[in-house]
Each structure stands twice: as structure tokens, then as C-alpha cells.
Design a protein around this motif. Structure first.
Motif, short mmCIF file in Angstrom:
data_model
loop_
_atom_site.label_atom_id
_atom_site.label_comp_id
_atom_site.label_asym_id
_atom_site.label_seq_id
_atom_site.Cartn_x
_atom_site.Cartn_y
_atom_site.Cartn_z
N TYR A 397 -5.19 -1.40 -0.32
CA TYR A 397 -4.21 -0.36 -0.01
C TYR A 397 -4.38 0.13 1.43
O TYR A 397 -3.41 0.25 2.18
CB TYR A 397 -4.37 0.80 -0.99
CG TYR A 397 -3.52 2.01 -0.66
CD1 TYR A 397 -2.23 2.13 -1.14
CD2 TYR A 397 -4.02 3.03 0.16
CE1 TYR A 397 -1.42 3.22 -0.82
CE2 TYR A 397 -3.24 4.13 0.48
CZ TYR A 397 -1.94 4.22 -0.02
OH TYR A 397 -1.16 5.30 0.31
N GLU A 398 -5.62 0.42 1.82
CA GLU A 398 -5.87 0.95 3.16
C GLU A 398 -5.54 -0.08 4.24
O GLU A 398 -5.05 0.27 5.32
CB GLU A 398 -7.32 1.41 3.25
CG GLU A 398 -7.60 2.67 2.42
CD GLU A 398 -9.07 2.99 2.32
OE1 GLU A 398 -9.90 2.16 2.76
OE2 GLU A 398 -9.41 4.07 1.79
N LEU A 399 -5.80 -1.38 3.94
CA LEU A 399 -5.47 -2.43 4.90
C LEU A 399 -3.98 -2.42 5.21
O LEU A 399 -3.56 -2.40 6.38
CB LEU A 399 -5.90 -3.79 4.34
CG LEU A 399 -5.41 -5.02 5.12
CD1 LEU A 399 -6.06 -5.06 6.50
CD2 LEU A 399 -5.70 -6.31 4.34
N TYR A 400 -3.15 -2.41 4.16
CA TYR A 400 -1.70 -2.49 4.36
C TYR A 400 -1.10 -1.15 4.75
O TYR A 400 -0.04 -1.11 5.39
CB TYR A 400 -1.04 -3.11 3.13
CG TYR A 400 -1.30 -4.60 3.08
CD1 TYR A 400 -0.53 -5.47 3.84
CD2 TYR A 400 -2.38 -5.11 2.37
CE1 TYR A 400 -0.80 -6.83 3.85
CE2 TYR A 400 -2.66 -6.46 2.38
CZ TYR A 400 -1.86 -7.33 3.13
OH TYR A 400 -2.13 -8.68 3.16
N ARG A 401 -1.78 -0.08 4.42
CA ARG A 401 -1.34 1.22 4.94
C ARG A 401 -1.48 1.24 6.46
O ARG A 401 -0.57 1.66 7.18
CB ARG A 401 -2.18 2.34 4.32
CG ARG A 401 -1.86 3.74 4.85
CD ARG A 401 -2.99 4.71 4.54
NE ARG A 401 -4.23 4.31 5.22
CZ ARG A 401 -5.42 4.82 4.91
NH1 ARG A 401 -5.55 5.73 3.96
NH2 ARG A 401 -6.50 4.40 5.57
N ASP A 402 -2.64 0.79 6.94
CA ASP A 402 -2.87 0.80 8.39
C ASP A 402 -1.95 -0.18 9.11
O ASP A 402 -1.66 0.00 10.30
CB ASP A 402 -4.34 0.46 8.68
CG ASP A 402 -5.29 1.54 8.16
OD1 ASP A 402 -4.81 2.65 7.86
OD2 ASP A 402 -6.49 1.25 8.03
N LEU A 403 -1.49 -1.22 8.42
CA LEU A 403 -0.57 -2.17 9.02
C LEU A 403 0.88 -1.69 8.94
O LEU A 403 1.78 -2.34 9.50
CB LEU A 403 -0.68 -3.53 8.32
CG LEU A 403 -1.99 -4.31 8.55
CD1 LEU A 403 -2.07 -5.49 7.59
CD2 LEU A 403 -2.06 -4.80 10.00
N GLY A 404 1.10 -0.59 8.22
CA GLY A 404 2.47 -0.09 8.05
C GLY A 404 3.30 -0.96 7.13
O GLY A 404 4.53 -1.00 7.25
N MET A 405 2.64 -1.64 6.18
CA MET A 405 3.35 -2.59 5.32
C MET A 405 3.34 -2.19 3.85
O MET A 405 3.61 -3.02 2.98
CB MET A 405 2.70 -3.98 5.47
CG MET A 405 2.81 -4.58 6.86
SD MET A 405 1.88 -6.13 7.01
CE MET A 405 2.67 -7.16 5.77
N LEU A 406 3.02 -0.93 3.54
CA LEU A 406 2.92 -0.54 2.13
C LEU A 406 4.21 -0.80 1.37
O LEU A 406 4.19 -1.21 0.20
CB LEU A 406 2.53 0.93 2.01
CG LEU A 406 1.05 1.27 2.30
CD1 LEU A 406 0.83 2.77 2.16
CD2 LEU A 406 0.12 0.52 1.36
N GLY A 407 5.34 -0.57 2.01
CA GLY A 407 6.61 -0.78 1.34
C GLY A 407 6.81 -2.20 0.86
O GLY A 407 7.57 -2.46 -0.08
N GLN A 408 6.12 -3.14 1.48
CA GLN A 408 6.28 -4.55 1.12
C GLN A 408 5.30 -5.00 0.04
O GLN A 408 5.48 -6.06 -0.57
CB GLN A 408 6.06 -5.42 2.36
CG GLN A 408 7.00 -5.09 3.52
CD GLN A 408 6.57 -5.77 4.80
OE1 GLN A 408 6.21 -6.94 4.80
NE2 GLN A 408 6.61 -5.02 5.91
N VAL A 409 4.24 -4.23 -0.18
CA VAL A 409 3.18 -4.73 -1.06
C VAL A 409 2.90 -3.85 -2.28
O VAL A 409 2.18 -4.28 -3.19
CB VAL A 409 1.86 -4.92 -0.28
CG1 VAL A 409 2.03 -5.96 0.81
CG2 VAL A 409 1.37 -3.60 0.31
#
Length: 1003
Positions: A397-409
């Protein structure tokens, strides 16, 4: 020490000053302790101490703030340890001259009580969801009230003093109001937000759990190795982070060359390993370690029952490849390593979910999976690749939060009861856990489907430590749900920035301003505070204080207008809670009532989640220390005292809550104790039959024995208790009781006219006063440092070794046989001084016994040792030269008594008074010291000869007493029929068969 008589000699027994006391040898604590409890209740001891402090006006306050136990069951031995420790702290501080306050409290809200009511419903076939929520909450309240009364009686039976008539309860209306008010401070200072992230979730209890509500147990889990097919390469390899970037014709040619070199990766599989097969349907990505060594491995042959086939190719971390292929039942003869696979090549790959294209999947998993490097990948276990389901794991979660990709995953495949959403292909309606917390059908369904589509390389089972709910005892899962959080790294908008601008900064600063006992507690909380995530405040339950806030319909959580922040609305809520309790939030028309005329109710949603119970207990400082008249003048506690598990519980939540609302810690000191184990060091368990129940100990031995056990253990670590340990404790108690009984008997009829000033006392008495001065310092510094074990050991050794076995043993002759002599008056004066100090020094530990001792000497309706302070001890009692001298005397005495014990064992003599040994002393200074005292009285012999002559060969030698030897000689003369000494002058005085001293005493 009464005299032997014959037909021809008088009986002098009635002329002796024999001990006079009704203090019984047998304590009978189980029967008598309740009588003292009733007496204290009538005396209103706690209230009188507060009144006494108020009248004095100069007693420094000391507040121990009670960590609230949970109101849902009988006390266990851990409760007893905790409450007795607290009581010893409070009593010792009070008796050392402070105004020591203790308000007991209870945690009344939360899941455990709610769970009990639901169990009752299930037995009756009722559905909780069909019951009016206010009615349900009232049943929870009634359940808690019943257990509070039971536990209060059980705590009081342990001798624990405090404001029992008015404890604090988190479910009191006033408390619920202040808890809501403290929550509103987070609402108003900008740290409250709604977010959707993975939290520990209990499918059985259908709620989020805090770390402090989780315990770890071994669990058997499915483990699977899953294949993700390499479906191609990143689009043109242009702009891919970490990949190949094309910008010139020459570089395009290099890209084409690289692609040709990577053709052997097309159709290969990246293999992942997981112990949670149920998360595979929520997979959105796979990650690898950027600095690990990876290789391409090809299967060259297969044994029977293998899911691999010749020609299959797998990309694996080299360090783990052999283990992975072995799990697939492939020996080293069945595979070969083809080549290295670089991080650059990995970054160019696209992966396909194993369920992609499966018949009936409706395209659920057809999108290519994201594939990138991540720093949390390990090559210590697994495959070197990690499958990512960001809805069910914080690192992902934190990885994709920091990438700004939460909406995709982010996915929402798992419902609150742990089942898959009904429309999820293949798995809809299956459960991760069954309704009793056991293995559900979801894992098996996922594994079977992976086998069917050829997505599995291997499977197995593993036993590992796994989080479980500490109430239902069922496993928990990580589940992405919308929750309310307190942001601990966001600047707090309250203007209090002297301790840092964020809650975390404030907490880390404050931790170093707290006095930790033991000191390791600081490091433990500090490390937790450094690493902790935002605080999950919300729970999806019914019994608790609600999150008293409103959100705008249609607004996003990131919108400025999402949360309603209005002081007038807040005030209406607080006013209602003060009058009706938190039930007011759930009553019909509540939304309209609180919004008033300023807002359109149709535009706002009332949040019905309840607060984490750790927010309740973390807020207790606000409604106990700060709000009550008998709380704390500055709103801070001098001490919080709980078990080591509370570093992640009450100490932690209290620090967060207080730093978020007022910028600093609510406590100046924190004391932690370990857990109580059985006599063999095993955790107590009803199933093992090794539990020690406080009530049973009290019924067999009395509460004072349990309290004495607490004072004897090193509470900073884990302690052991069992039948044999308690027997040993009871033996220590009997020895102490004998010491007190001797003093009571010898002090009969003592009055002020008998008192002798220290300067007029013999050396032996002044040595005792010196020891009292030393002990006074030891006791006070020990109690101030909460070193109960050190205090008790010092007092026990003094009472049993230095008093009973030395001073009392020597002075019995004077006390029983002397007339009204100065040395007898001096001895009784010392006994009186000893009495006042030992009773008050030991009263915080042996609350019942010291009261019994005190009342034996000072009876009266208003008398109590617990209304008394420890007496001041004059500094001029200290006499180091005298102490050094008497250390030599005691050392020489040991050699003499050891020599006489040999003669007694050999039946040469029956008592030491039959002896008149010759003591050879090599050191002239030692000889001078011994000649300056009545050494025969010190050794309890009728006579003694001291000489510097060389020791004869037959002399007795005690190895540890160098330079002092003893030659046994029998005493010369007749036996005094009053004091039993054998002396030459017996029979030559006015009274027949007596020595000079006894004849004089008879007058």
C-alpha cells in the motif's frame, strides 16, 4: 528463659519479666482480613488521609493514575500483581509524607463486552442487527456495571486502598462527554482524516483492530508458489522508470538488440510465494529486489506428480532457486540455469496474472500486472519476488501510495465478514475464515482454481506466528477499508509548537522527559513511536463513544468541505452527552438536533463508527487527572503503572492522545512489570491446569501472603508463582510475624517514663539505632524508586538476622531477668523505636498484618497504622566507627557460636550458658574491642576468657573468621535458678540459688 526448680528451691518463674501479648502465632489471615477491611471502611481511611493532607496544606501531591482494567471477568493473577504494586506505591508515598491519591477506574466500552452480549443473543436465536442500537448499548452498559461491582470487591479484598466509592468509568456520562470533546480537538486541529488503507481486520468481529488488540499465535497456513507469465515488454521501453529510454536512432538499434536478447524471457514465468492464497484474486503487481542476483532456469525433465513440464522457464533469485525448484519436486537433474537476468531486463518485462483469460473470469484479471523494484523484497525466503495486493498489505500500500498509483491498485474484493464479494468470478461468497474462526473455503477455492488453469508450481503448509484477535482468538486479516485516522506526521493546527509540530515529533520529545522504570521502557516506546503508522481511530461496532462528526454528501475526503467543523455543533453534542451519555448520538433525530438550524441535514452524513477503545483509555487523563477535584493539580500523573504490553497499549495511546490535544505527555513517570508465569516458567493456561487464581490464594493463605509474594519478586521481568513458591512466602511471613510478636511481648506496659536517650544507651543499642538510620535511608530511597524487592529484602534480613538471631537473642536475658535497670530501659526504648519503624515501613506491603500489630499495641476506635507516617529518623543515630567496631564483634561471635554448636551437637552441653570458652584473638585491636564489651553476654555464655596467647592445635577454627579460635570449657559454678547462668557466686546471696544480678532484681 524461666528457671528450673527442684523440691528444695523456690520457683522464680513468676518473678521474670516474661513477654506479655495476645498477638497469636497463627495469623488466621483468610478469616480476619475481611474484619479489618470492614474496619477501614468505617474509618474512611482514604478520605481521612485526603482530609489530613488538606488540613496540613504542605504535603506534596502524588498521583498514580490507574490504567483501567476491562470490566468483563474475574481477576487473574496478573490483575493482582498490578493492583498490589499500585497499592504499595500509593501507600509508601503517603507514609513518606506525600498526599498520595489513587482513583481506580474501569474500561467499559468496546468489543469484548459487545461480543458477550452477541453471544447471549446467538444462544437465544436473536439477531443483533434487528435490535435497536440504543437498547443494545444499554445491555452492554448493564453487563459492564455487573462486572465492575464484582471486580471492585475482588480488588478491595487484596487490601488495595483508593477512592472506591467514586471510581472513574469510561462509560460515565461525564467521561463520554470528555472523550467526545477530546476527539473533537483532533477534528478541529486538522489531524483527523478519512482514508482507505489496509488495517488489521477481524472477520469474526467485523471490525478493525489496533495492534494492541492483537496477539500472536502459531497458525498452520497454506503456502503456494504461483506463476506469473511474462507476457511481453514495456511499451517501446520508452520512459519506463529504470528501463531503456529511446532518444536517438542509435539507441533504437540498441533497444532492438536488447529485445532480441530477451526473447528467451518471453513466455517464461516469474514465480511468487505467499502464505495467503486468498490474496491472489486481489493481486495487482509483482515486485523484485533491485540489487539481487536473478537467473533464468529451464526444466529439462520432470518426475511424476509435478506441475512443471520440460521446457518451462522460470525467473528466480539465484539464492532461492534451488529451494523453489525443490518444492516443485524437481531435483538438480531436472533443471539447468540458462543465464543471468539483469535488473534492467526485469524492469522491461510485463506480467500476466495467472487467472488472466480464464474461462468465466469476465476479464477480471486480464490487465497486465505492474512490475517494478521495491526495497521490502528479501532473498532470505520465498522466490525473490513478492506478489502485491495493496488492499491487503501495508508495505505494498505504501509503495503505491508514494507512487501516486493507489487508484489503479486498490481492490474491494473482501467484505467485512471475510467473504469475497458475491460477483467476484470463481470465488464470490467464499469465506477466508469460517464463522468460528477456523479455515474457510476461500484458500482452497483459490488453490484449486490455480491448479486448474496451470498457475501453480508448488504448494504446501507452514506453521508460523500469525496475528489473532485477543478477544475472539480468531486470526485476523489485512483488509483495505475506509477508516478514520489521526495523522501523526501532519502539523497540528493548535498553535502549540514548542514540542514539535506533529504528534510524532511531540511524542518523541516527550518520551525523553519521562522517568522510566525500568529504563528499557523508554527505548521500547521510542522505537514503536518512530515506526508507527497513523492512528486508526474508528471501529465498526456499537458499544463505545462515537466519532462525533459529520461529512458532506458527495464530497471527497480530500475536499476542504468534506468534514463539518463547527464549534456550535460540537457544543450541542457535548451538552447532550453530559446529560444523556453517548446514546444521544444514536437516538432518533440526533442528526437534526445537533446540526440545528445552521445546516441542511440532507446534505450531511452522521458518522456512526465508534472510537477505538484505546482512545477512550488514552483520554482518561482528561476526565480523571484534569477534570476531577481529586485528580491532579497540574493535570499530570506522577506515575502510570502497567504491564510491558502497554508500551503498545495504554502508555502508547495516552502519549499519542495527549500530544495530539495538549502537546505533552500526561505522565511524569512510567513503571512497567512483566508477566506472571507458573513455577516452571510456563505461561498460565486453564487447559494446562497451571493457573493460580488470586481468590484461591486469598482463601488459603490470606491477601498478605499474595502481597508479600509481590514484594519478593523482581517485577521488572516475568515472575513465577506456584504452590511451593507460596509455601516459601508463607514461611517468610511466619518469621516476620515472630519478630513482631517478640517486640509486642517485650514492650508490654512500656511508657514514656521508661524512655532512655540515645546518648545514655549501651553500645549495642546505639548500634541498633545506627542500623535504623541506615535502613531509613534504604527504605525511603527504595520506595521512592519503586524498588519493593530491595526494600523487603533489606527489612527481612534485618528483622530475621540482625534482630531475631542477634539483638533479640542477646537481649532476652536483660529483658526477662533484669530489674528496672538502665540497660533494660534502653533495650525497651530501642524496641519501641523499632516497632514504630518496622510497622510503618512494612505497612505498604503487609497491610493487614501491620494493622493487627499496631492495634495490638495501640487499640482504639480511631487507631490505624495507615493513618500514620513513617517516623523521621535522626541523622545523628548514624555512627560509622561504632558500626565498624560491632562488625568485628559480630564476626568474633560467629566463631564462638559455631564452636558451641559443635559441642551441642555432640551432646556435651545442652545450652550455651553451660559454656565458658577461651577465645584466642591474634589481632591486638580485635582483642581490645572484644574486651570493651560484655562478650560473654554477646555470645550468651556464662563466662568467657579472652587471650592473645597462641591458639592450641585443638582450638576450633571457623575458616571465614581469621585470627579468632575457640577452646571449649564448661562454666564453673552453680546454675542460677532464675536466669540459668552458671556462676561461682550462685547461692551466696539473699535469695536462694540465685546470682547477684537476680538477687538484686528480686529486692
Amino acid at each position: 528463659m524461666c528457671a528450673e526448680t527442684t523440691d528444695n528451691t523456690p520457683d522464680y518463674k513468676d518473678t521474670l519479666n516474661l513477654p506479655q501479648t495476645d498477638f497469636p502465632m497463627r495469623a488466621g489471615l483468610p478469616k480476619r482480613e475481611p474484619e479489618w477491611l470492614e474496619r477501614w471502611n468505617k474509618l474512611r481511611i482514604y478520605t481521612r488521609l485526603r482530609d489530613k493532607a488538606a488540613e496540613a496544606g504542605d504535603r506534596e501531591p502524588f498521583t498514580l493514575h490507574d490504567g483501567p482494567p476491562y470490566a468483563n471477568g474475574h481477576l487473574h493473577i496478573g490483575h493482582a500483581l498490578n493492583k498490589i504494586l499500585k497499592d504499595m506505591v500509593v501507600r509508601s508515598q503517603q507514609m513518606m509524607g506525600r498526599d498520595a491519591r489513587y482513583i481506580p477506574g474501569w474500561d467499559c466500552h468496546g468489543l469484548p463486552i459487545e461480543w458477550k452480549i452477541e453471544e447471549q443473543y446467538r444462544k437465544k436465536g436473536r439477531n443483533k442487527d434487528e435490535v435497536d442500537i440504543v437498547d443494545f448499548r444499554q445491555e452492554c452498559r448493564k453487563f459492564a456495571e455487573g462486572w465492575i461491582d464484582i471486580q471492585r470487591d475482588e480488588f478491595k479484598r487484596l487490601g488495595v486502598t483508593g477512592k472506591w466509592s467514586k471510581p472513574y468509568l469510561t462509560m460515565d456520562f461525564r467521561a463520554e462527554r470528555i472523550i467526545a470533546e477530546e476527539f473533537q480537538k483532533f477534528l478541529m486541529n486538522g489531524t483527523l482524516y478519512q482514508g482507505s488503507k489496509p488495517v488489521m481486520w477481524s472477520p469474526i468481529e467485523k471490525t478493525a483492530l489496533a495492534e494492541a488488540e492483537v496477539e500472536y499465535h502459531d497458525k498452520d497456513s497454506f503456502t503456494i508458489w504461483v506463476k506469473f507469465r511474462v507476457a511481453g515488454f514495456q511499451d517501446a521501453l520508452v520512459g519506463h522508470e529504470g528501463g531503456l529510454v529511446v532518444s536517438t536512432q542509435k539507441q533504437e538499434q540498441e533497444v532492438e538488440r536488447t529485445l532480441r536478447n530477451m526473447e528467451d524471457l518471453q513466455g517464461a514465468h516469474v514465480v511468487i510465494w505467499t502464505t495467503t492464497p486468498w490474496t491472489i484474486p486481489s493481486n495487482k503487481a509483482v515486485v523484485y529486489g533491485e540489487n539481487f542476483s536473478y537467473g533464468l532456469y529451464e526444466v529439462t525433465g520432470t518426475p511424476e506428480e509435478c506441475w512443471a513440464a520440460p521446457g518451462d522457464r522460470f525467473i528466480l533469485a539465484d539464492k532461492l532457486a534451488g529451494d523453489v525448484l525443490g518444492r516443485a519436486r524437481l531435483s538438480e537433474d531436472h533443471w539447468k540455469r540458462v543465464r543471468d537476468v539483469s535488473a534492467e531486463e526485469l524492469s522491461a518485462l510485463s506480467l500476466q496474472h495467472p487467472l488472466a483469460g480464464a474461462e468465466g473470469s469476465n476479464g477480471e484479471w486480464d490487465d497486465l500486472r505492474d512490475f517494478r523494484a521495491a526495497d521490502f523484497v528479501t532473498d532470505e525466503e520465498g522466490t525473490g519476488f513478492v506478489h502485491c495486493a495493496p488492499s491487503h498489505g501495508m508495505e505494498e500500500y505504501e509503495l503505491y501510495r508514494d507512487l501516486g498509483m493507489l487508484g489503479q491498485v486498490i481492490t474491494y474484493n473482501v467484505l467485512d465478514d471475510g467473504s469475497f464479494r458475491p460477483d467476484l468470478p470463481f470465488f464470490g461468497g467464499t469465506y477466508i475464515l469460517n464463522r468460528k474462526g477456523g479455515e474457510g473455503d476461500a484458500n482452497k477455492s483459490v488453490i484449486d482454481k490455480l491448479v486448474e488453469v496451470g498457475g501453480l508450481l508448488a504448494r504446501g503448509k507452514i506453521k508460523h506466528s500469525y496475528p489473532h484477535s485477543w478477544r475472539s482468538k480468531a486470526p485476523v486479516i489485512y483488509r483495505n477499508t475506509p477508516q478514520w485516522f489521526a495523522a501523526i506526521d501532519k502539523p497540528v493546527g493548535d498553535g502549540q509548537d514548542t514540542h514539535g509540530t506533529t504528534i510524532r515529533e511531540r511524542a518523541l520529545t516527550e518520551i525523553d522527559n519521562v522517568n522510566w522504570t525500568p529504563k528499557t521502557g523508554r527505548n521500547r516506546l521510542h522505537s514503536m513511536m518512530v515506526a508507527r503508522p497513523d492512528w486508526v481511530l474508528s471501529r465498526q461496532r456499537a458499544w463505545g463513544v462515537p466519532l462525533t462528526c459529520f461529512v458532506r454528501k458527495g464530497a471527497l475526503p480530500t475536499d476542504e468541505s468534506f468534514l463539518l467543523r463547527d464549534e456550535a455543533v460540537n457544543a450541542r453534542i457535548l451538552e447532550a452527552f453530559e446529560a444523556e451519555g453517548a446514546d444521544a448520538w444514536y437516538k432518533e433525530g440526533a442528526k437534526e438536533r445537533f446540526l440545528g438550524n445552521d445546516y441542511d441535514p440532507s446534505e450531511w452524513v452522521k458518522v456512526d463508527d465508534i472510537l477505538d477503545v484505546w482512545f477512550d483509555s488514552g483520554s482518561t487523563h482528561a476526565f480523571v487527572l484534569r477534570d476531577r477535584e481529586d485528580g491532579s493539580e497540574d493535570g499530570l500523573a506522577d506515575l502510570y503503572l502497567e504491564g510491558t504490553d502497554q508500551h503498545r497499549g495504554w502508555f502508547h495511546s495516552s502519549m499519542l492522545q495527549s500530544c495530539g490535544t495538549q502537546g505533552f505527555a500526561p505522565y511524569r513517570g512510567v513503571l512497567t512489570h512483566g508477566f506472571t508465569l507458573d513455577a516452571k516458567g510456563n505461561k498460565m493456561s486453564k487447559s494446562l491446569g497451571n493457573t493460580i487464581v488470586p481468590d484461591e490464594v486469598v482463601k488459603q493463605y490470606g491477601a498478605d501472603i499474595l502481597r508479600l509474594w509481590v514484594s519478593q519478586v523482581d517485577y521488572t521481568g516475568d515472575q513465577r508463582i506456584g504452590p511451593e513458591i507460596l509455601k516459601g512466602t508463607a514461611d517468610s511471613y511466619r518469621r516476620l510475624r515472630n519478630t513482631m510478636r517478640f517486640m509486642l511481648g517485650a514492650l508490654a506496659h512500656f511508657n514514656e517514663s521508661d524512655r532512655v536517650e540515645p546518648a545514655d544507651m549501651p553500645e549495642l543499642e546505639r548500634w541498633v539505632l545506627h542500623r535504623l538510620a541506615e535502613l531509613d535511608h534504604r527504605v525511603r530511597t527504595g520506595y521512592a524508586a519503586y524498588d519493593f524487592q530491595g526494600v523487603f529484602q533489606a527489612l527481612f534480613n534485618f528483622a530475621t538476622v540482625e534482630l531475631s538471631a542477634f539483638y533479640f537473642d542477646i537481649r532476652k536475658d536483660v529483658l526477662y531477668c533484669d530489674g528496672d535497670t538502665p540497660r533494660r530501659r534502653a533495650a525497651r526504648t530501642v524496641l519501641d523505636l523499632l516497632f514504630h519503624r518496622l510497622t510503618t515501613w512494612l505497612a505498604p506491603v503487609l497491610v493487614f498484618t501491620m494493622e493487627e500489630v499496631w492495634l495490638e499495641r495501640f487499640p482504639g476506635d480511631e487507631s490505624s497504622v495507615h493513618l500514620t507516617d513513617m517516623p523521621a529518623t535522626p541523622a545523628d543515630w548514624l555512627d560509622e566507627p561504632l558500626a565498624a567496631k560491632w562488625a568485628h564483634v559480630r564476626q568474633a561471635r560467629r566463631a564462638v557460636t559455631a564452636a558451641l554448636e559443635v559441642q551441642r551437637t555432640d551432646k556435651v552441653i545442652g545450652a550455651s550458658l553451660e559454656a565458658a570458652p577461651v577465645v584466642h584473638v591474634r589481632d591486638p585491636e580485635m582483642l581490645t574491642v572484644l574486651k570493651s564489651v560484655n562478650f560473654e553476654d554477646i555470645c550468651i555464655t556464662s563466662d568467657i576468657s579472652l587471650t592473645d596467647h597462641p591458639s592450641p592445635a585443638e582450638a576450633f577454627r571457623l575458616p571465614e573468621v581469621d585470627g579468632v579460635t575457640v577452646v571449649f570449657e564448661k562454666a564453673d559454678g552453680e546454675k542460677c535458678q532464675r536466669c540459668w547462668k552458671i556462676l561461682p557466686d550462685v547461692g551466696t546471696h539473699a535469695h536462694p540459688a540465685t546470682c547477684y544480678r537476680c538477687s538484686e532484681a528480686l529486692g
